[in-house]
Write an enzyme that holds these catalytic residues in place. Structure first.
Site, PDB file in Angstrom:
ATOM      1  CE  LYS A 162       0.937  -2.564  -2.432  1.00 16.01           C
ATOM      2  NZ  LYS A 162       1.293  -3.657  -3.324  1.00 16.01           N
ATOM      3  CD  GLN A 209       0.449  -4.785  -6.705  1.00 14.51           C
ATOM      4  OE1 GLN A 209       0.923  -3.924  -5.960  1.00 14.51           O
ATOM      5  NE2 GLN A 209      -0.218  -5.831  -6.236  1.00 14.51           N
ATOM      6  CG  ASP A 246       6.487  -7.106  -2.182  1.00 16.44           C
ATOM      7  OD1 ASP A 246       5.744  -6.731  -1.255  1.00 16.44           O
ATOM      8  OD2 ASP A 246       6.168  -7.080  -3.379  1.00 16.44           O
TER       9      ASP A 246
END
Ligand code: NAD
Length: 281
Positions: free
Chosen positions: A52, A96, A119
């Site tokens: 990422k 995460q 997200d």
């Protein structure tokens, strides 16, 4: 059969995003920023976060990774998120997953400001997506959606079958396809006859976590099949779709790896840029 090349599609998307970031920098004299919080030392999570960060740098975003050990207290993480919520240089915050057991995932998700929730997991974004309003959309289903649209731009009236009803994949996928006027069936572990459901589909999205669950004789000709699964097996990483069998039948199919995975990360960058744009006047 069309082999849907997720790697190529993701590279194209990153290129578009890079141009967009250059334009935003010229206009606002600043670039969108992505901050990732990584807790613990799980190898897959470390690899995801590294990828990422690399992709964010490639398109010109400001990127930062904050690392905590497994033993970090929940309140330390929540305080950091609150600090990032008020930091104007941070457009998007991602924690995460998975988290250590002593940290409440829902609390973490709900502490992220909805406007910085890249997200798309915050209940406000989930609600906005299901109401058809502007929202951050979870990266993996967004990537699947963009791949489907590449093969078939007009999805009006298509019958879509989603295999798996997770908050991460199946449910947001359903909302995205409903918005495109598909007739959507969402199936799960208690579905009585999954094969019969799949045989009705013009589009199948499999997000289950069972290696090669979807077989060749579950798929009619002209079906677009998107394989979200990432399963470690003795023969390596395989998806939720039996690639060899289904590729003989389907109109289009994503490989694993090289299908949905690369698009997931590119869509995270896209979401970060969208969050930045929504906060500029
Ligand atoms: P999950 O475990 O949260 O959900 C799985 C879903 O599958 C559940 O809704 C369950 O009801 C359903 N299911 C289980 N057994 C079934 C059966 N026999 N028939 C029909 N449905 C069944 O999983 P998830 O987080 O959505 O992940 C699914 C897969 O996607 C995993 O392999 C995961 O590694 C992968 N994944 C890939 C990416 C990517 O970027 N490519 C991102 C996230 C997850």
């Amino acid at each position: 059969m069309i082999l849907i090349d997720g790697k190529k599609a993701a590279a194209e998307l990153r290129q578009e995003l890079k141009h967009e970031v250059t334009g935003l920098k010229a206009k606002y004299n600043k670039v969108p920023g992505l901050t990732v919080i990584l807790i613990g030392d799980l190898t897959p999570s470390q690899i995801y976060v590294r990828n990422k960060e690399k992709s964010a740098n490639e398109v010109g975003l400001k990127s930062e990774v904050i690392k905590y050990p497994d033993s970090v207290e929940e309140k330390t993480v929540l305080e950091k998120i609150k600090e990032l919520n008020t930091d104007e240089t941070v457009s998007g915050i991602l924690v995460q997953l998975p988290l250590p057991k002593h940290i409440n995932k829902q609390k973490v998700i709900e502490t992220i400001l909805p406007s910085k929730d890249v997200d798309g997991f915050h209940p406000m974004n989930v609600g906005n997506l299901s109401s058809g309003y502007e929202s951050s959309v979870p990266c993996t289903p967004l990537g699947c959606y963009l791949l489907i649209k590449k093969v078939e731009p007009n999805l009006n009236g298509k019958k879509a079958v989603i295999v798996g009803r997770s908050n991460l994949n199946g449910k947001p996928m359903t909302q995205l396809l409903l918005k495109e006027n598909c007739t959507v069936t969402i199936t799960h572990s208690k579905t009585k006859d999954l094969k019969a459901e799949c045989l009705e589909a013009d589009i199948i999205v499999a997000a289950v976590g069972i290696p090669e669950l979807v077989k060749g004789d579950w798929v009619k000709k002209d079906t677009i099949v998107i394989d979200v699964g990432i399963n470690k097996t003795d023969k390596g990483i395989v998806g939720d779709v039996d690639f060899d069998e289904v590729s003989k039948n389907a109109k289009a199919l994503t490989p694993v790896p090289g299908g949905v995975g690369p698009m997931t990360i590119a869509c995270l960058l896209k979401n970060t840029i969208e969050c930045f744009k929504r906060t500029q006047i």
